[in-house]
Design a protein around this motif. Sequence first.
Motif, PDB file in Angstrom:
ATOM      1  N   SER A 108     -69.692  18.853  37.610  1.00 43.86           N
ATOM      2  CA  SER A 108     -69.673  17.677  38.033  1.00 43.86           C
ATOM      3  C   SER A 108     -68.803  17.522  39.151  1.00 43.86           C
ATOM      4  CB  SER A 108     -70.990  16.274  37.723  1.00 43.86           C
ATOM      5  OG  SER A 108     -71.106  15.023  38.348  1.00 43.86           O
ATOM      6  N   GLY A 109     -69.023  16.922  40.416  1.00 44.96           N
ATOM      7  CA  GLY A 109     -67.947  16.603  41.765  1.00 44.96           C
ATOM      8  C   GLY A 109     -67.263  18.047  42.375  1.00 44.96           C
ATOM      9  N   SER A 142     -72.168  19.028  48.012  1.00 43.52           N
ATOM     10  CA  SER A 142     -71.555  17.977  46.475  1.00 43.52           C
ATOM     11  C   SER A 142     -72.673  18.849  45.217  1.00 43.52           C
ATOM     12  CB  SER A 142     -71.259  16.997  47.015  1.00 43.52           C
ATOM     13  OG  SER A 142     -70.994  16.840  48.092  1.00 43.52           O
ATOM     14  N   SER A 162     -74.063  17.290  42.023  1.00 40.53           N
ATOM     15  CA  SER A 162     -74.026  16.562  40.677  1.00 40.53           C
ATOM     16  C   SER A 162     -74.752  16.799  39.349  1.00 40.53           C
ATOM     17  CB  SER A 162     -75.340  15.402  41.479  1.00 40.53           C
ATOM     18  OG  SER A 162     -76.392  16.354  42.231  1.00 40.53           O
TER      19      SER A 162
END
Length: 919
Positions: A213-214, A236, A238
């Motif tokens: 994540s990130g 991106s 998540s």
Amino acid sequence: MKRIIFCVLCLVGLISVGVFAQQTKIVYLSGTDKDNTVKWEFFCTKGMNSGKWTEIPVPSQWELQGFGGYNYGHDKKKSDEQGLYRYHFKADKSWADKEIQLVFEGVMTDAEVKINGQLAGAIHQGSFYRFNYHVNNLLKFDADNVLEVTVSKQSADPTVNDAEREGDFWVFGGIFRPVYLKVMPKSFINRVAIDAKADGNFGIDVFTGNIKSGDKISVQLKTLKGASFGTPLTYSVSNPADSIRLAGKFTNPSLWNPEFPNLYTADVSIVRNGAVVHLLNQRFGFRTVEVRKSDGIYVNGTKILIKGVDRHSFWPESGRTLSRKIHLQDIMLMKDMNMNGVRMSHYPPDAEFLDLCDSIGLFVIDELTGWQQHYGTPVGRKLVKELIVRDVNHPSVVFWANGNEGGFNFDLDNDYAFYDPQKRVVIHPWSNFNNINTKHYPEYSYIENAAKKQDILLHTEMIHGLYDGGHGASLDDNWKLIRQNPRHAGGFLWALTDEGVVRKDKKDSLDTDGNHGADGIVGPHREKEGSFYTIKEVWSPVQPKKPDFTSQNITIELENNYLYTNLSDCKFSWQLVKYPLATDKKSGFTQISSGKLSVALAPGKTDNFKLNLSSNWKDADALRFTATNSQGREIYTWIWPIKTTAQIAQKNLISIVKQKSKITDSEKENEYVVVQNGITYTFDTQTGYLKTVENSKGAVSLGNGPILAGVDQTLQSFKHTKTANGGIIVESSYSGESTLHAKWLFAAGKPVTLEYDYTQTGTANFYGITFNIDESKIKGMRWLGDGPYRTWKNRLKGVSTSVWEKSYNNTITGETFIYPEFKGYHANLYWAEIQAGSSSFKVYTDKSDLFLQMLKPDKQRTSFIPHVNPPFPEGNLGFLNAIAPIGNKFKQADSMGPQSQKNIAVGSKVSGKLWFDFN
């Protein structure tokens, strides 16, 4: 799980990918190809060199290295040995925190893999497919590791044997493609699947491992020169997923097609905290393939016509272990024949071959293995996935083939689309499926009748070659008919190469398994047969018509049969040439002037262009016209005569006028003898034939003629008379169903002349007259006419007019590989020098379109198929007005079109004239 995200194009790049990007490291444990191998320890359980540990190069096929036993696929006696491989290697300690995969590009057939005594995973079944294992937990870092592979030639899954090892092709054993380690970061991009449309729409499925994540996924398109194309697609993360789709649209991409194979790369990266964790570069092309029902196949909105060939991955000394050099050689051969397509028969090729098809430009059908039998569903599903995952991003691949000739597992048809975001159409070669009829080996009448139906036709195998039959023979007729049907999408000739194996157990002799593997346009080492050049001419994308040399303004009509190329991208040039005289002892031609022609002509159009020949064009014997494509490759060179056969004969005859000497004659029992210029001619008064010829050095290799080819004849009269100027005329007349009158003219200072005429009715394989020559004395021949290859009635294209010379050979096409063959029919004779040492002589004609029969080709030693063994006249030196057509492996000649029919005589008189020079 799989997460699909549609992204818009970002206005600015997320990050500049620089020197800190981490790319996949490839560490080869084997060599890379047949010419670059690594020795592994090896133990073969049966057959040649079995029962002992030794070494073997990897990659290779073990039979070609002298182990085990050979099998042609559908042999009754199966070779079932195993090969035990062992290899030691070190794993660098810096890899301890990496993702490491052990990759096999291809193993025949079942592969059990162990590292340090532990199984790497399930036994892999299926020969032609890339498979891998995650091996981090099995490796010892900075220490010795032992890789062990047990390869079973016969699979434990009988359906794998059915699909792969019962086919009509050689089946081998071994680790025949490279083996390597893929070393990647712990968070990595495993692979991508791209769908790039001609309208600029772009989608990519990114398959990842251990992303967090990130993290950000970025896709930057680039040209092959490294310039960015458009702005990046980004996403991106998540909720981490094993697959993410990114999509966008790009403006005015350069499209991929086989004439303009434009490519891009997608730089796909995982970015974490501003740094690139992993970068993958994937090459691809923008293009759209459509099958429009009852209409045709379209690529980028253009209806296509495929001029293709079926290709086995094969080399005589290494089996299916190949190299970039061989792949490139095969593609260049296809391009030189003006082909635009290739079918992978009957298995996926080396990935490098598809890379080259992408960059050089060929339409490709990629095929799951299966020859009249298919994989079972469980193993088939795994292999379909391996096929598509490896090859999905190649723009050259326009169709998937689910097996061949009944080797279709219908349960697998829908699996292809699951792994292919382009949703390419799946075909069943040999059958009608998904609106495409792929009928194999159609007769001419089938193609005619197909035009009345609504099916799209794409013959995945057509005109089955065997020895010198097929391929080029009948292609001209069939291709004209194919082009007339707007729903016809072309076809693939069977096949590119003869599959001749160098047998270690048979003193390194070449074995094509009888007539099973002798199907090629080229030989095992890519020796070019005559059909190579026929295909090159028939499939030339530029089709000219012979200029009218009686016109005041010499123009040439050109037809542009390219799909995408304007002829302004090509170059055209002409040469006016003269041919050497027979007495010059030279070959080839002499250029007297040359020029260029500028042409602009859109695909599918026809127009006339003024040639602007030099003022001395009437002095030339012929005009040569050459078309060259944008890559500098010759498309074809056409040669058209300006001087007539009679004019060429007159020039030659003037050069051989002899000093006048008295002509004498004499008679003895059943013989009549004439002596002219030191040459003695003996006639048999019982047959009327010229019996023997002798010069100052002895007997000349000519006699027993003229005989009317293929016709029984009875001597009706034989007479000789003297002329007022001291000459002698010898005449023979024959009766029967066909008549022949032969008149020999002996005149002081002139070569002996034979004037003949005959009448013939009905159908026949050949018409004309023949003599006999002593084959044991023949060393070669030099001639002005079409060459250097022999011709058949239905394969007259692909030869050109020049002065040619070739030495005697006894080539049996497809069994021995010295080309061009010496024996056979040679078209468009002007003159010939029969080279036989002291028995040599020359012969001239003033009749156009005369065929020279040079001896009789020997029959194949391995099998006799009449379709590809046309008849020859009783004599072995013929001057013929008509010759026989040739069939192919499965079809008689007369089923293959108008040019493939026997010759029909209408009963009118045929006349000819020959001059002989025996000095």
